[in-house]
Scaffold this active site. Structure first.
Site, PDB file in Angstrom:
ATOM      1  N   ASP A  15       0.903  -1.108  -0.003  1.00  0.00           N
ATOM      2  CA  ASP A  15      -0.008   0.046   0.055  1.00  0.00           C
ATOM      3  C   ASP A  15       0.881   1.194  -0.197  1.00  0.00           C
ATOM      4  OD1 ASP A  15      -2.570   1.704   0.501  1.00  0.00           O
ATOM      5  OD2 ASP A  15      -1.486   1.921   2.592  1.00  0.00           O
ATOM      6  N   ASP A  17      -0.160   5.046   0.952  1.00  0.00           N
ATOM      7  CA  ASP A  17      -0.300   5.999   2.145  1.00  0.00           C
ATOM      8  C   ASP A  17      -0.489   5.413   3.514  1.00  0.00           C
ATOM      9  OD1 ASP A  17      -0.799   8.979   1.156  1.00  0.00           O
ATOM     10  OD2 ASP A  17      -2.169   7.560  -0.094  1.00  0.00           O
TER      11      ASP A  17
END
Length: 219
Positions: A15, A17
């Site tokens: 991922d 953020d």
């Protein structure tokens, strides 16, 4: 938590953020500004927006607004306000260990924004980067992670995913992947579906096997 290290995987999926970069202060500042601007309560929105595509958050919390216009407005704000965005501690060192490995990024951000944020933090988006516009259904559906595995040419069950948000953990687990979650943006109890929790990247080390796979071990 069930993952014993060291363990070897055919590919890694990250991922963005909260996992590769810490943009939480910046993102929350922008969304609070937007919530105030359209007259909705911000706290519940902030508690449920991390790891979810912006267009899905707008639809959930403000179905009455012009969806396309508001999404574009938020994107414009995010593209011009990166203050406070930093790489998560230790990630630059871990990425340097992945030379020759199969790895990709699976993010709920638009590609333009993802590229800008990564470059701002001294990171480069790998070829296998899945962004918001690449899938019809974002996290918590498994589609983004399944597409990431497909682009890397590997079985999803042989992938290790790194996440920081419950929606992302759920997406990767539903895709059949092992998941390590970083406690950078959520409490440990909110990430209970993950196979292992870490505080930041200083807790791990990566070693490539010469064939694209990666062994993940404790520091």
């Amino acid at each position: 938590m069930t993952l014993a290290l060291p363990a070897t995987f055919d590919a890694l999926l990250f991922d963005m953020d909260g996992t590769l970069i810490d943009s939480t202060p910046c993102v929350e500042r922008i969304w609070r500004r937007w919530a105030a601007d359209i007259g909705i309560e911000a706290d519940e929105l902030i508690a449920n927006m991390h790891g979810v595509r912006g267009q899905d958050t707008i639809q959930r919390f403000a179905p009455h607004v012009d969806q396309e216009r508001e999404f574009k407005r938020l994107l414009d704000w995010e593209l011009t306000d990166l203050e406070g965005t930093l790489p998560v501690t230790g990630i630059l060192e871990r990425i340097a260990e992945l030379d020759g490995a199969r790895y990709g990024i699976v993010t709920s951000a638009m590609r333009q924004l993802a590229t800008l944020k990564l470059e701002y933090c001294g990171l480069t988006a790998p070829a296998a980067t899945v962004c918001s516009e690449d899938v019809a259904r974002g996290k918590p559906y498994p589609d983004p992670f399944l597409l990431g595995a497909e682009r890397l040419g590997v079985d999803p069950t042989r992938c290790l995913a790194f996440e920081d948000a419950p929606s992302g953990v759920r997406a990767a687990k539903t895709a059949g992947m092992t998941v390590i979650a970083l406690t950078t943006s959520h409490r440990p109890d909110q990430l209970a579906e993950a196979d292992l929790l870490i505080g930041d990247w200083r807790e791990l080390r990566f070693a490539t096997d010469g064939r694209g796979g990666v062994t993940v071990s404790r520091a």
